[in-house]
Design a protein around this motif. Structure first.
Motif: not given
Length: 261
Positions: A248-260
């Motif tokens: 689950g670690l890599l998908p979690w990292l890839l899913a992070r995004a700062r709000p616009a």
């Protein structure tokens, strides 16, 4: 150039200049200055000025770089960036040492990571400096097609502490961190309460006691932050082995995004 190629670059601190050692390309240095800003006069009639000055770090930082498949072909696309911070045992001037653990090790073993992955290397007598990491990020964003809203950091031991301190010092740089057996100061913790945290630790760690990272996660939660901690029973300081095996670690990292904004 093949999309799976790995590159070595040297980054100079602010004012930023990037030297592309592998290709011989170079860009010119840039300097940002700010004019003094006048603020209202004091009751005694004295005028005050607030002045900002750009300070040069005068530092060089080597890093190992992974470009994802399709990077060169999809020229209009920006990519997430994951910065991996090694532990104290991987310091030095042999850049291959950063591939001993973590994401660089997985990539070297053939795991496909659809992101730009950068692993800088500290010299033998250095620790992670959040200001140098900030300067590195500015240089990377200038020279690679990075989505500035999708930058994350992960690291182990000294690198785990580096993740916490970078996030506290420059919270606008990152969308999330995944520190393994990490630690950090509590003084600036409120500054990073908007960042997501996925932390890992061994219950029997005698080098960085579990209580240190537990306290950070608990305090961040109390501030309204999003923080989780996975504890591995019976595991010592080498919690990075199960942590980087976590599917689950890599998908979690890839899913992070700062709000616009």
């Amino acid at each position: 150039m093949d999309s799976a190629d790995l590159h070595r670059r040297a980054v100079l601190g602010l004012p930023l200049a990037l030297a592309a050692c592998a290709t011989g390309a170079a860009t010119s240095a840039t300097t940002t200055t700010a004019a003094p800003t006048t603020v209202p006069t004091t009751p005694g009639g004295q005028s005050e000025q607030a002045t900002a000055v750009a300070l040069a770090l005068n530092a060089t930082l080597r890093y190992w770089l992974h470009l994802p498949a399709g990077y060169h072909e999809q020229r209009g696309r920006t990519w997430p960036l994951i910065v991996f911070l090694h532990g104290s045992g991987e310091r030095g001037r042999d850049l291959a040492k950063v591939k001993v653990h973590g994401l660089p090790k997985l990539i070297d073993a053939g795991v496909a990571v659809p992101a730009i992955v950068v692993s800088p290397q500290c010299d033998d007598d250095d620790e992670w400096d959040p200001h140098l990491l900030h300067a590195l990020l500015l240089a990377l964003r200038r020279d690679w097609r990075i989505d500035p809203a999708r930058v994350t950091a992960t690291g182990l031991s000294m690198g785990g502490g580096g993740c916490w301190n970078w996030a506290m010092t420059w919270p606008g740089d990152l969308a999330g961190i995944a520190p393994v057996c990490g630690y950090g100061s509590h003084l600036r913790l409120p500054r990073m309460r908007a960042l997501a945290v996925r932390a890992y630790h061994g219950s029997d760690d005698t080098v960085v006691p579990l209580a240190e990272q537990q306290a950070l996660v608990g305090e961040l939660r109390a501030l309204g932050g999003r923080a989780e901690l996975t504890v591995y029973p019976g595991v010592g300081h080498d919690a990075w082995n199960p942590a980087y095996a976590d599917p689950g670690l890599l998908p979690w990292l890839l899913a992070r995004a700062r709000p616009a904004a």
